[in-house]
Every structure is written in C-alpha cells, then in structure tokens.
Design an enzyme around this catalytic site. Structure first.
Site, short mmCIF file in Angstrom:
data_model
loop_
_atom_site.label_atom_id
_atom_site.label_comp_id
_atom_site.label_asym_id
_atom_site.label_seq_id
_atom_site.Cartn_x
_atom_site.Cartn_y
_atom_site.Cartn_z
N LYS A 205 0.82 -1.22 0.00
CA LYS A 205 0.00 0.00 0.00
C LYS A 205 0.85 1.27 0.00
O LYS A 205 2.03 1.25 0.35
CB LYS A 205 -0.98 -0.02 1.18
CG LYS A 205 -2.19 -0.92 0.89
CD LYS A 205 -3.26 -0.83 1.95
CE LYS A 205 -4.43 -1.73 1.56
NZ LYS A 205 -5.44 -1.78 2.64
N ARG A 239 -4.16 -9.61 5.02
CA ARG A 239 -4.57 -9.65 3.61
C ARG A 239 -3.35 -9.24 2.78
O ARG A 239 -2.90 -8.10 2.84
CB ARG A 239 -5.74 -8.69 3.39
CG ARG A 239 -6.25 -8.67 1.96
CD ARG A 239 -7.42 -7.69 1.81
NE ARG A 239 -7.90 -7.63 0.44
CZ ARG A 239 -7.35 -6.88 -0.51
NH1 ARG A 239 -6.33 -6.10 -0.23
NH2 ARG A 239 -7.83 -6.89 -1.74
C1 8Y4 Z 1 -1.01 -1.51 -4.01
C2 8Y4 Z 1 -1.64 -2.66 -3.69
C3 8Y4 Z 1 -1.63 -0.31 -3.72
C4 8Y4 Z 1 -2.87 -2.64 -3.08
C5 8Y4 Z 1 -2.87 -0.28 -3.12
C6 8Y4 Z 1 -3.51 -1.44 -2.81
C7 8Y4 Z 1 -8.27 -3.93 2.17
C8 8Y4 Z 1 -9.34 -4.70 1.70
C9 8Y4 Z 1 -8.42 -3.65 0.06
C10 8Y4 Z 1 -7.96 -3.95 3.57
C11 8Y4 Z 1 -9.82 -5.45 3.82
C12 8Y4 Z 1 -5.52 -2.35 -1.75
C13 8Y4 Z 1 -10.42 -5.10 -0.50
C14 8Y4 Z 1 -6.88 -1.87 -1.40
N1 8Y4 Z 1 -7.69 -3.30 1.12
N2 8Y4 Z 1 -10.12 -5.45 2.51
N3 8Y4 Z 1 -9.42 -4.51 0.37
N4 8Y4 Z 1 -8.78 -4.72 4.34
N5 8Y4 Z 1 -10.57 -6.18 4.67
N6 8Y4 Z 1 -4.76 -1.36 -2.26
O1 8Y4 Z 1 -7.05 -3.29 4.08
O2 8Y4 Z 1 -5.17 -3.48 -1.61
S1 8Y4 Z 1 -8.16 -3.10 -1.58
#
Ligand code: 8Y4
Length: 260
Positions: A205, A239
């Site tokens: 993230k 996750r």
């Molecule tokens: C790079 C990779 C940049 C990933 C941004 C991201 C969460 C979630 C997401 C979380 C739960 C993401 C669906 C966002 N984040 N579900 N989902 N908790 N429960 N961004 O933190 O991965 S999506």
C-alpha cells in the site's frame, strides 16, 4: 489471506475465460505458498478506477469461485459491498464476506445474516474516489473503534453470531500516514475494545511510499515488516499479495514468540 484480483487490469490479455482461469491458477499458487483464505475481488477500489456493474462483477468472480471450489474446500472470502454479489457468492460456496463498506449498503446486513457466513467489517472515511484528499480525525483510534462497535451491534441485532465477525481498521482508506501508523500500533486495543479478531491489509500500500518513497513493485520488505509487527500486535489475519515471503517471516517470528 491471499489476494486474488479478478479485474481486467490484473488478467487482461486473453479475454474473459483467460481472466478466470488465470485467477484460479493464481489462487492455487497462493494456497501452495501457505494461504489459509483466498480473497476474491472483482472491482478495483483504487482512486480513479472505473466502477463495475453488478453483472460485470458477477461475471468476473463467480467463475473463479466455481473454479476454485471444483478442486478444494479452502476458505474463500468475497471482497464486495453489493448484497446481490454476496448472495450469489454464498450460493457458489464462499465462506466469508469482506466488505470495505462494513455492510452499510441497503440489505447488506440482512443478506450477510441469512447467509450464515463470516463477515469482515472494515472502517473507511469517505469514499474511495476522494478519501485520501484530506483525512481528518479528532482521535483516530477512538473513531475507528466506535464505528466498528456500532457496525458489530447492527450485525448482532440482525442475527450474525459474534464469533463470525472480524474487524479491520482499513489501512489506507481515508487515513494519513500518521493515522495508519497509529492504527497499526493500536491493533491489540482494537481487538480488546471490539472483542473481535483483527484483519490487517498493508500489502504494497501507498503508506509505504509515504514512509520510504518506494514504487509499488519495491514495497515487499516494508510490507513484510509491517505484517510482522501487526501480528506481534495481535492481528489474526493478514490480507496480502506475497504469500510465501510473508508466511516465512510470520511463521519464524511466531516460533520465537511462542517458544517456552
Ligand atoms: C497496491 C496494492 C496499492 C494494493 C494499493 C492497494 C483492504 C481490503 C483492500 C484492507 C480489507 C488495496 C479489498 C486496497 N484493502 N479489505 N481490500 N482490508 N478487509 N490497495 O485493508 O489493496 S483493496
């Protein structure tokens, strides 16, 4: 919890069937690497990502769930906020609803309760398009705890068993770097103050970019470090994208922690 994205940006090249079979293959790789749960998502929550219709989302995730279920009973979580998707995925054999909207959509709590599935309730401030513009809290930990406790009460009232509710502070969802770090530092209190096990998503993230100025493909070491600290602070589910590397890190520090 291994992340399985079923979006055209993740598996774009060979059309619909290829997208589903590539996602199923990826799911099996994650299980071999040590994942206990697969989180299937058909809609990107990234700012600027275009929303998908209900039918599009179903067309993406259902074949993947069915493809996984043909070969294994491994726990599957569906990343959605739409009650229609929850219902269809329950029928297709998922075990958990992972809702970044914490079951606040019309009918979502009722559908989740009737499904009998586990639920993950996540906190966010604002909506994914604008939430990172100017996140503000008087006291971020208290506000997240109060929100989650209200959502837990709503779920219990609808008949969802207490032991089927998992909570998540929503790292990166309407939070500054400081808010994210405060919440990661507070995982143990989130657990005791909500009475639920805590799920944490930090993998790759942008808080890592804010902390260290790293591009998305250079965030593995920090993702693992934050995951390890979250576990030491009491997180029960992570996750993540990089299952093998994170599994090895977490299992080895747990061996030290749990040594008599
Ligand atoms: C790079 C990779 C940049 C990933 C941004 C991201 C969460 C979630 C997401 C979380 C739960 C993401 C669906 C966002 N984040 N579900 N989902 N908790 N429960 N961004 O933190 O991965 S999506």
């Amino acid at each position: 919890m291994g992340i399985v994205n079923v979006t055209p940006d993740s598996f774009s090249d060979g059309g619909k069937f290829h997208a589903a079979s590539a996602a199923v293959d990826h799911a099996f790789t994650l299980l071999e690497e040590g994942a206990d749960v697969l989180d299937i998502g058909g809609e990107s929550t990234r700012p600027g990502a275009e929303p998908v219709s209900l039918q599009q989302e179903l067309d993406r995730v259902i074949p993947v769930i069915e493809g996984i279920r043909q070969h294994t009973n491994a726990p599957i979580s569906i990343d959605t906020y739409k009650p229609e998707v929850m219902l269809a995925c329950a029928a297709a054999g998922v075990d958990m609803i992972n809702d970044i909207n914490a079951l606040q959509a019309e009918n979502a709590v009722q559908v989740a309760a009737e499904s009998g599935l586990f639920v993950c309730l996540m906190h966010k401030q604002g909506n994914p398009q604008t939430m990172q513009d100017a996140p503000q809290y008087a006291h971020v930990e208290d506000e997240v705890v109060d929100f989650l406790n209200q959502r837990i009460a709503d779920c219990e009232q609808a008949g969802i068993a207490r032991n089927k509710i998992i909570v998540d502070p929503g790292i990166g969802f309407g939070k500054t770097l400081s808010h994210n770090l405060q919440l990661l530092n507070a995982v143990e209190r989130l657990r005791t103050r909500t009475g639920s096990e805590v799920l944490i998503g930090v993998s790759r993230k942008s808080l890592i970019d804010k902390l260290l100025a790293r591009d998305v493909n250079e965030r593995l070491p920090a993702s693992i470090g934050l995951a390890v600290q979250a576990v030491l602070n009491g997180a029960r589910i992570l996750r993540i994208h990089d299952v093998r590397a994170t599994y090895d890190a977490v299992r080895s520090i747990e061996a030290v922690r749990d040594q008599e």
